[in-house]
Design a protein around this motif. Structure first.
Motif, PDB file in Angstrom:
ATOM      1  N   GLU A   1       0.851  -1.182   0.000  1.00 40.38           N
ATOM      2  CA  GLU A   1       0.000   0.000   0.000  1.00 40.38           C
ATOM      3  C   GLU A   1       0.889   1.235   0.000  1.00 40.38           C
ATOM      4  N   ALA A   2       0.347   2.353  -0.490  1.00 39.03           N
ATOM      5  CA  ALA A   2       1.126   3.599  -0.533  1.00 39.03           C
ATOM      6  C   ALA A   2       1.560   4.012   0.863  1.00 39.03           C
TER       7      ALA A   2
ATOM      8  N   THR B   1       5.655   2.457   5.006  1.00 37.14           N
ATOM      9  CA  THR B   1       6.923   3.197   5.022  1.00 37.14           C
ATOM     10  C   THR B   1       8.035   2.303   4.467  1.00 37.14           C
TER      11      THR B   1
ATOM     12  N   ILE C   1       9.909   7.928   4.925  1.00 34.36           N
ATOM     13  CA  ILE C   1       9.812   7.848   3.466  1.00 34.36           C
ATOM     14  C   ILE C   1       8.854   6.710   3.168  1.00 34.36           C
ATOM     15  N   PHE C   2       7.939   6.924   2.262  1.00 32.62           N
ATOM     16  CA  PHE C   2       7.066   5.819   1.866  1.00 32.62           C
ATOM     17  C   PHE C   2       7.810   4.941   0.862  1.00 32.62           C
TER      18      PHE C   2
ATOM     19  N   VAL D   1       6.869   3.533  -1.781  1.00 33.23           N
ATOM     20  CA  VAL D   1       6.628   3.914  -3.189  1.00 33.23           C
ATOM     21  C   VAL D   1       7.549   5.046  -3.629  1.00 33.23           C
ATOM     22  N   GLN D   2       7.970   5.888  -2.672  1.00 34.05           N
ATOM     23  CA  GLN D   2       8.857   6.995  -3.026  1.00 34.05           C
ATOM     24  C   GLN D   2      10.263   6.508  -3.350  1.00 34.05           C
ATOM     25  N   ALA D   3      10.591   5.314  -2.861  1.00 31.28           N
ATOM     26  CA  ALA D   3      11.958   4.804  -3.032  1.00 31.28           C
ATOM     27  C   ALA D   3      12.101   3.978  -4.305  1.00 31.28           C
ATOM     28  N   GLU D   4      11.025   3.877  -5.072  1.00 31.33           N
ATOM     29  CA  GLU D   4      11.116   3.133  -6.334  1.00 31.33           C
ATOM     30  C   GLU D   4      12.131   3.833  -7.239  1.00 31.33           C
TER      31      GLU D   4
END
Ligand code: FAD
Ligand code: FES
Ligand code: FES
Lengths: 286, 152
Positions: free
Chosen positions: B15-16, B19, B59-60, B62-65
């Protein structure tokens, strides 16, 4: 300590981001910048955004450049980018020194200049810098842009002039020639939020202080310049006795907050010390 | 989505709101990254993302993709990393809960600035909390590893 569910957007351009904000702000959509204040608030469930618009991948919002005597700072320029001098001269040195007081390295690697302004914590170093230097912010929404003076932008504790569907895109920091500066922050431990801090900027003209700007942060709901203290210094030599007079005036005119850290009474003393030390710091940066 | 961690791709479905710290532990099975406060204060979750130390709880995932992530599991390659050896030699840990965070914090700092002075090391390490050691032995371990890495 887990954030509630939200829908994630990662726009790569500003128009797309503004359109997303316009579409989702009415139902709780919000901008995600460095996430160093928003994500903790989400973990506490104090913030429960329905949509997050991640602006970290919009290249045009990052970086800083001098334009017509002002440093124009893109909103997602990270705190860490200021460390080694984001621009030449005293302004870059001042911003680098001030940035080292914001949180710790790993938080400075993510947190952004514009995010700090939008967040408007009374103890934010960048908010103090903006107000003291007379900066302006650019606020954009899907169908327009406006510039707002820093003094009008901060309206209370974590409250600003930003409308829900507006994004802060740039900060403009004016800087005169040959300015002297000093900064002093009092906090409980390195990296903690300021209990009181002072930034002072002036010009030396034949050994006398001119164009004095003296701002206090961390003590009241929003940072502000203290005209009475500035007036005491203007036209005078930068000496210890003059500094003490200005510090006393600053402490006397302030209406400090009481919070879980310190009482208003104690904070008044901290302000007096911060002003005096910032003024001494302006003479000796060692 | 894909997370690129310690040179390997992990295909995960999250899920978004997950973390990065939770995704590493629960979805990638990399439980070396610890979670203390979940709001950015303690530093137990520190990992290195695109060369910079960051709080993985802020940081989520999804942001680290697309980012290059390194965790404590990636430090030892054919034997303990110099900094791990010095933590052992200087008794830089007691319960060990904070240790992965301190290791990643120190490794990122020293990779960015090979000539860290002791004063700078102290400033860097002030980012993280340790409830056991009283910090002195952590500082000694990091100084010693910085010296050793400078010499080799
Ligand atoms: C342990 C710890 C210690 C800290 N210590 C300090 C400190 O000493 N001094 C200090 O100043 N800060 C401190 N911070 C906060 C840090 O500086 C944050 O980076 C900053 O307050 C917010 O910036 P951000 O980019 O992370 O914003 P985010 O957390 O992403 O956003 C904060 C808020 O601003 C909004 N927002 C962000 N960008 C925009 C934009 N461009 N337009 C409109 N709205 C926007 C978001 O929607 C959100 O409501 C600390 C944080 C932590 C976790
Ligand atoms: S768990 Fe991330 S800083 Fe404490
Ligand atoms: S060794 Fe126990 S918290 Fe640091």
């Amino acid at each position: 300590m887990k954030p509630c569910a939200f829908i994630y957007h990662r726009p790569s351009g500003l128009p797309e981001a503004l359109a997303l904000l316009a579409a989702h702000a009415p139902t709780g959509g919000r901008v995600l910048a460095g996430g160093q204040s928003l994500v903790p608030m989400m973990a506490y469930r104090m913030a429960q955004p329905s949509h997050l618009i991640d602006i970290n991948h919009i290249a045009t919002l990052q970086g800083a450049a001098m334009q017509n005597g002002a440093l124009v700072i893109g909103t997602t320029t990270r705190h860490a980018a200021f460390k080694t001098g984001i621009c030449p001269g005293p302004l870059g040195a001042m911003l680098g020194f001030v940035s080292s007081h914001i949180a710790h390295g790993p938080i400075r690697n993510r947190g952004t200049f514009g995010g700090s302004l939008a967040n408007a914590d009374p103890a934010s170093e960048w908010c103090l810098v903006m107000v003291t230097l007379g900066g302006r912010v650019m606020l954009q929404h899907a169908s327009g842009t406006r510039m707002v003076a820093a003094g009008d932008f901060f309206t209370g504790v974590m409250a600003t002039a930003l409308a829900d569907d507006e994004m802060l895109t740039e900060a403009h920091l004016p800087w005169g020639q040959g300015d002297q500066w000093g900064f002093y922050e009092i906090s409980r431990r390195a990296g903690d939020y300021a209990l009181a801090m002072c930034l002072v900027v002036y010009r030396l003209d034949n050994g006398l202080m001119r164009d004095v700007r003296l701002g206090i942060g961390g003590a009241e709901a929003t940072p502000r310049r203290l005209a009475a203290a500035e007036a005491i210094l203007a036209g005078q030599a930068p000496t210890g006795p003059n500094f003490i007079q200005a510090a006393d005036a600053a402490a006397a005119m302030l209406k400090p907050m009481t919070d879980h850290n310190v009482t208003a009474l104690f904070r008044r003393d901290l302000v007096r010390a911060a002003v005096r030390r910032a003024l001494h710091h302006s003479l000796n940066h060692e | 989505m894909k997370l690129h961690v310690n040179g390997r791709d992990y295909d995960i479905a999250v899920e978004a709101r997950r973390t990065l710290a939770d995704a590493l532990r629960k979805d990638c099975g990399l439980t070396g990254t610890h979670i203390g406060c979940e709001h950015g204060v303690c530093g137990a979750c520190t990992v290195i993302m695109d060369g910079a130390a960051v709080r993985a709880c802020l940081i989520f995932a999804v942001q680290a993709e697309g980012a290059v992530i390194r965790t404590v599991e990636g430090l030892a390659a054919g034997g303990l990393h110099v900094i791990q050896q010095e933590f052992v030699a200087h008794h830089g840990l007691q319960c060990g809960f904070c240790t992965p965070g301190f290791l990643m914090l120190a490794v990122a700092a020293r990779e960015a600035e090979p000539d860290l002075t002791d004063a700078e090391i102290l400033d860097v390490l002030s980012a993280n909390l340790c409830r056991c050691t009283g910090y002195q032995n952590i500082v000694k371990a990091v100084s010693a590893s910085a010296r050793r890495m400078r010499e080799t």
